[in-house]
Design a protein around this motif. Structure first.
Motif, short mmCIF file in Angstrom:
data_model
loop_
_atom_site.label_atom_id
_atom_site.label_comp_id
_atom_site.label_asym_id
_atom_site.label_seq_id
_atom_site.Cartn_x
_atom_site.Cartn_y
_atom_site.Cartn_z
N VAL A 193 0.86 -1.18 0.00
CA VAL A 193 0.00 0.00 0.00
C VAL A 193 0.89 1.24 0.00
N SER A 194 0.37 2.31 -0.54
CA SER A 194 1.11 3.57 -0.51
C SER A 194 0.98 4.18 0.89
N ARG A 195 1.83 5.15 1.16
CA ARG A 195 1.76 5.83 2.45
C ARG A 195 0.39 6.47 2.68
N GLU A 196 -0.18 7.05 1.63
CA GLU A 196 -1.48 7.69 1.74
C GLU A 196 -2.59 6.67 1.97
N GLU A 197 -2.51 5.51 1.29
CA GLU A 197 -3.50 4.45 1.50
C GLU A 197 -3.44 3.93 2.93
N ALA A 198 -2.24 3.78 3.45
CA ALA A 198 -2.08 3.31 4.82
C ALA A 198 -2.66 4.32 5.80
N ARG A 199 -2.34 5.60 5.59
CA ARG A 199 -2.85 6.64 6.48
C ARG A 199 -4.38 6.67 6.45
N GLN A 200 -4.95 6.55 5.24
CA GLN A 200 -6.40 6.60 5.10
C GLN A 200 -7.06 5.41 5.80
N ALA A 201 -6.47 4.22 5.68
CA ALA A 201 -7.03 3.02 6.30
C ALA A 201 -7.02 3.15 7.82
N VAL A 202 -5.90 3.62 8.37
CA VAL A 202 -5.79 3.78 9.83
C VAL A 202 -6.81 4.79 10.34
N THR A 203 -6.91 5.93 9.64
CA THR A 203 -7.85 6.97 10.06
C THR A 203 -9.29 6.46 10.01
N GLU A 204 -9.64 5.77 8.93
CA GLU A 204 -11.01 5.28 8.78
C GLU A 204 -11.34 4.21 9.83
N LEU A 205 -10.41 3.31 10.13
CA LEU A 205 -10.67 2.27 11.12
C LEU A 205 -10.89 2.87 12.50
N ARG A 206 -10.13 3.90 12.83
CA ARG A 206 -10.34 4.56 14.13
C ARG A 206 -11.73 5.19 14.19
N THR A 207 -12.11 5.87 13.10
CA THR A 207 -13.42 6.52 13.06
C THR A 207 -14.55 5.49 13.11
N LEU A 208 -14.43 4.42 12.35
CA LEU A 208 -15.48 3.41 12.29
C LEU A 208 -15.61 2.63 13.59
N SER A 209 -14.51 2.48 14.32
CA SER A 209 -14.61 1.79 15.60
C SER A 209 -15.47 2.58 16.59
N ARG A 210 -15.35 3.90 16.55
CA ARG A 210 -16.20 4.75 17.38
C ARG A 210 -17.65 4.65 16.94
N GLU A 211 -17.86 4.70 15.62
CA GLU A 211 -19.22 4.61 15.10
C GLU A 211 -19.85 3.26 15.45
N ALA A 212 -19.07 2.20 15.30
CA ALA A 212 -19.60 0.86 15.57
C ALA A 212 -20.00 0.70 17.03
N GLU A 213 -19.24 1.30 17.94
CA GLU A 213 -19.57 1.15 19.36
C GLU A 213 -20.96 1.70 19.65
N GLY A 214 -21.32 2.84 19.03
CA GLY A 214 -22.65 3.39 19.24
C GLY A 214 -23.74 2.45 18.74
N HIS A 215 -23.53 1.86 17.55
CA HIS A 215 -24.50 0.91 17.02
C HIS A 215 -24.65 -0.30 17.94
N VAL A 216 -23.53 -0.80 18.45
CA VAL A 216 -23.55 -2.00 19.29
C VAL A 216 -24.26 -1.73 20.62
N ARG A 217 -23.93 -0.61 21.24
CA ARG A 217 -24.58 -0.30 22.52
C ARG A 217 -26.09 -0.16 22.36
N GLU A 218 -26.51 0.51 21.30
CA GLU A 218 -27.94 0.71 21.08
C GLU A 218 -28.65 -0.61 20.82
N PHE A 219 -28.03 -1.48 20.04
CA PHE A 219 -28.69 -2.73 19.67
C PHE A 219 -28.70 -3.74 20.82
N THR A 220 -27.56 -3.88 21.52
CA THR A 220 -27.46 -4.90 22.56
C THR A 220 -28.11 -4.48 23.88
#
Length: 356
Positions: free
Chosen positions: A21-48
């Motif tokens: 992966v390029s440096r930019e692709e790696a940076r984008q993947a890391v940033t998105e995974l951090r953001t999505l982990s926060r988003e996912a926690e809200g979905h999980v708490r609400e559903f469970t």
């Protein structure tokens, strides 16, 4: 008992490199995974409907060597009771035996971690070393970015959808262990009890090694055994049964949540699930053999059995009824109840009253 530094060195030397992966692709993947982990926690708490006082926080993103180092730290914490017991025994082994044996096991642990480090997408790390103040962290959600990128490319799925789908599963574990305050200590106590039930005398250890060698030979020929079953003592079987039941529950709960929440937030969830199930069953003959030896095939079975249990119970008594499972260790399902959800419902929920 284990040369941990050598385990890290061996693992990081043997682990395969991640996808290009390029440096930019790696940076984008890391940033998105951090953001999505926060988003996912809200979905999980609400559903469970599992409440936790722990403040939401982004996942820790690591590469393959980083995952190896993190797991070595966790192993040291988990094995500490056994290490202390062996070191404080009346008949400690000779220094030369300890030195050579620890290096051998260090290489073995490193090789196993190198194999796993290219396959694990993420995990909730229950056991971490104390911080500088001496306080023990409650846990940490870790995502292995190269493996997630490799999987989504290999399957040809939508990267954003797949990353959120993975986060839903792993965040479910964080909600489980932070929202159910006694669960982490219960798992730790069972693991400690399992380790301390080991037979440490030399003849017994030699017998366990012979059993392990026989198991390796059998699995290579196509057998179904694994090393965990081969090296455990009779006294450990009952403890392992309880551990297996609770881990089947938490893994199945994670799989159930990721698929139940998925349709509303992951548009391509059906395509992802179908391709991911096919990927789990794939691999070379050597890969499948190693997975059986390490008990990974058993873990895959846990996902399916646990998810079916959760789905059946929720269908019978709703999410509030299912959440009675988190009341205490006594309300956890037994291994037979995992296969017979109605038996758990009858024991914990009881028979509902007939309408007037």
């Amino acid at each position: 008992m284990i040369d941990w530094d050598l385990a890290v060195t061996t693992g990081t030397r043997l682990v395969r490199p991640g996808p290009q992966v390029s440096r930019e692709e790696a940076r984008q993947a890391v940033t998105e995974l951090r953001t999505l982990s926060r988003e996912a926690e809200g979905h999980v708490r609400e559903f469970t409907k599992i409440h936790t006082d722990t403040a939401p926080q982004a996942a820790t993103i690591v590469d393959r060597p980083g995952w190896i180092k993190a797991n070595v730290e966790g192993f040291r914490v988990v094995l500490e009771p056994l290490t202390q017991r062996m070191g404080g025994g009346d008949n400690p082994p000779p220094a030369i035996v300890t030195a050579v044996g620890s290096r051998i096991t260090g290489v073995e642990v490193g090789a196993v971690l190198a194999f796993l480090a290219s396959r694990v997408l993420g995990q909730y790390e229950l056991f971490l070393p104390p911080d500088p103040t001496g306080e023990e962290p409650t846990g940490r959600l870790t995502l292995v970015a190269p493996n997630i990128v490799h999987a989504e490319r290999e399957m040809g799925v939508d990267p954003h959808d797949f990353r959120l789908w993975v986060c839903l599963h792993e965040e479910t574990h964080r909600v489980q262990f932070t929202g159910v305050t006694w669960l982490r200590e219960y798992v730790r106590s069972q693991m400690t009890e399992f380790l301390l039930a080991s037979d440490l005398d030399l003849p017994t250890l030699l017998e366990r090694l012979r059993n392990a060698a026989d198991t390796v030979a059998d699995v290579v020929r196509g057998g179904e055994g694994n090393l965990i079953d081969a090296i455990q003592s009779p006294g450990q079987k009952e403890i392992l049964d309880r551990l297996t039941a609770v881990m089947t529950l938490v893994e199945g709960h994670g799989d159930y949540v990721m698929d139940a929440v998925g349709p509303s937030v992951v548009p391509s969830v059906a395509d992802i699930r179908a391709k991911f199930a096919q990927r789990r069953e794939g691999g070379s003959r050597l890969d499948r053999t190693v997975r059986r030896l390490l008990g990974i095939e058993v873990k895959m079975k846990q996902y399916a059995e646990g998810s079916a249990f959760v789905r059946t119970v929720v269908d019978r008594v709703g999410m509030d009824g299912f959440n009675r499972i988190w009341t205490s260790p006594e309300t956890l399902p037994t291994t037979p109840e995992i296969s017979d959800p109605d038996a758990w419902v009858a024991r914990v929920i009881g028979t509902p009253a007939l309408p007037a």
